[in-house]
Design a protein around this motif. Sequence first.
Motif, PDB file in Angstrom:
ATOM      1  N   GLN A  40      41.037  -3.166 -43.318  1.00 33.06           N
ATOM      2  CA  GLN A  40      40.197  -4.295 -42.881  1.00 33.06           C
ATOM      3  C   GLN A  40      40.216  -5.381 -43.944  1.00 33.06           C
ATOM      4  OE1 GLN A  40      38.078  -2.876 -45.931  1.00 33.06           O
ATOM      5  NE2 GLN A  40      37.066  -4.615 -44.947  1.00 33.06           N
ATOM      6  N   ASP A 235      29.395  -4.863 -44.577  1.00 29.87           N
ATOM      7  CA  ASP A 235      29.867  -4.511 -43.238  1.00 29.87           C
ATOM      8  C   ASP A 235      29.203  -5.408 -42.185  1.00 29.87           C
ATOM      9  OD1 ASP A 235      31.150  -1.992 -41.625  1.00 29.87           O
ATOM     10  OD2 ASP A 235      29.352  -2.732 -40.607  1.00 29.87           O
ATOM     11  N   ASP A 237      28.265  -4.820 -39.200  1.00 35.04           N
ATOM     12  CA  ASP A 237      27.152  -4.189 -38.478  1.00 35.04           C
ATOM     13  C   ASP A 237      26.087  -3.634 -39.415  1.00 35.04           C
ATOM     14  OD1 ASP A 237      27.790  -3.919 -35.456  1.00 35.04           O
ATOM     15  OD2 ASP A 237      29.693  -3.488 -36.452  1.00 35.04           O
ATOM     16  N   SER A 247      34.246  -8.009 -41.091  1.00 30.70           N
ATOM     17  CA  SER A 247      34.974  -6.809 -40.654  1.00 30.70           C
ATOM     18  C   SER A 247      34.125  -5.557 -40.844  1.00 30.70           C
ATOM     19  CB  SER A 247      36.284  -6.673 -41.445  1.00 30.70           C
ATOM     20  OG  SER A 247      36.019  -6.447 -42.810  1.00 30.70           O
ATOM     21  N   SER A 248      34.645  -4.438 -40.330  1.00 38.02           N
ATOM     22  CA  SER A 248      33.964  -3.145 -40.467  1.00 38.02           C
ATOM     23  C   SER A 248      34.445  -2.476 -41.743  1.00 38.02           C
ATOM     24  CB  SER A 248      34.269  -2.255 -39.262  1.00 38.02           C
ATOM     25  OG  SER A 248      33.698  -2.814 -38.114  1.00 38.02           O
ATOM     26  N   CYS A 250      32.911  -0.013 -43.317  1.00 35.04           N
ATOM     27  CA  CYS A 250      32.489   1.392 -43.442  1.00 35.04           C
ATOM     28  C   CYS A 250      33.527   2.332 -42.816  1.00 35.04           C
ATOM     29  CB  CYS A 250      31.129   1.579 -42.777  1.00 35.04           C
ATOM     30  SG  CYS A 250      29.803   0.764 -43.668  1.00 35.04           S
ATOM     31  N   GLY A 253      35.608   1.707 -39.637  1.00 34.85           N
ATOM     32  CA  GLY A 253      36.636   0.671 -39.719  1.00 34.85           C
ATOM     33  C   GLY A 253      38.023   1.244 -39.990  1.00 34.85           C
TER      34      GLY A 253
END
Length: 440
Positions: A40, A235, A237, A247-248, A250, A253
Amino acid sequence: MRNGAILPSIAIIGAQWGDEGKGKITDYLDETANLIVRFQGGNNAGHTIVVGDKVFKLHGLPSGVVRKGNLAVIGNGVVVNMDELLEEIDEVVRTGGSVDGLRISDRAHLVMNYHKKLDGAEEKYRGKNAVGTTKKGIGPSYQDKISRGGFRVGDLLEDDLLKEKIAFNVSYKKDLLKMMDAEECCCTVESLYEKMKGWRDGIGKYICDTSVLVNDALDEGKNVLFEGAQGAMLDIDHGTYPYVTSSSTCGGGICTGTGVAPNRIDKTLGCLKAYTTRVGEGPLVTEIPGEAGTELQKRGGEFGVTTGRGRRCGWLDLVVAEHASRMCGFTSLAITKLDVLNDYDELPVCVAYEIDGKEERHFPSSISKLERSKPIYRTLKGWKGWSDTAAVVKKGYDALPSEMKDYIAFIEKEMRIPADIISIGPKRDETIDRRREWWN
Ligand code: GDP
Ligand code: IMO
Ligand code: MG
């Protein structure tokens, strides 16, 4: 562990707001790895690797390019700025690394020059609520990916599709930039096509379906390292939204960003700096105000690798680390930069927050709650009079000052995770390895 695997597949993820030393730890571990995979982010990252008197500062490239013989994979979840990647490749080769093993996913998205302009324009528009981005165009590139208008790396290999997308994007982005009263995009359909053909020539040989590559490697029992960028608290979220990256970062991702299923990741190593730093805006509950904060920044050399900005500094925050661990499933920790805490009398470690008079152990999602949070500290004894890192590393863990071992043990106890790697300097050999049987 996978049948036939020589070593487990390991993910390395930042447990805070980035810059925990992921580059150093990835490089340390990749001595025995075959593939190093970024999943990511983009060149908003800045990963430093020190090998003897050489310093590699990597942004878009996986840390695997430092050791020859590895495959260094840019997965589909990454956004790639081709102009800057080509410059970085030149720099790495000049410094003694190798990009022979570079592979780029055909599904990864491109960061265009207009994304950088939009990044700057959006930040300006937000005014006092600016995120403090790296202005690398990361957010706008991911916006295009999600809204289905973005360029994928594989498009470079398909002329008709490329031309169609260029025509759409050039007019759309010009209108958008005009609407935002931003610096105009000076590219034309023709000039952009020429530029992108140049990227195809420079990068085409590295493009492939990296999901197949990585899964095949796992099937063959090869050791794969997944190299996180940024950190859990950035992150999209689970971080301190909106003061996050796009982006993710964690554990989840890794799967979406590589096309590797969750059951193929054997171990997740949380990279935890012995104190806390963050670049850009957003809450930082344990931030050290005034001169003491500046002093820690100086001791730790806390200046961004990508933007040169000073990193804000705070004491270790275990509410943050626990949140990161829950989001990522850390199976063990690499604790870095313990040497920077030398010579403090006392070391506060945050174990909970006080919010509106109540004790809270879980990291809240609300920014305003975070701004009202006061750290509840446990104060540990510092260590003094120790400077000869090489001698300490040679003697191993037991030779560390007893107060440092207490600090480490406290983290392990609070987080209920072993600290398998202890880093006490930026160099490869300034690392104490406590990995136990499961690694072999
Ligand atoms: P990353 O983004 O997580 O890879 O981390 P950065 O490279 O942005 O920042 C970490 C900085 O700390 C770099 O300058 C590293 O060389 C340095 N570093 C890493 N581990 C240690 C350590 O244990 N001690 C010290 N003093 N420096 C370290
Ligand atoms: P590494 O991989 C620290 C921060 C920026 C900003 C926010 C959003 O070296 O740990 P972006 O440009 O991503 O839209 O900016 O995220 N940020 C980082 N902070 N380390 C990083 O990467 C970062 N990458 C982005 O400062 O606050
Ligand atoms: Mg960094």
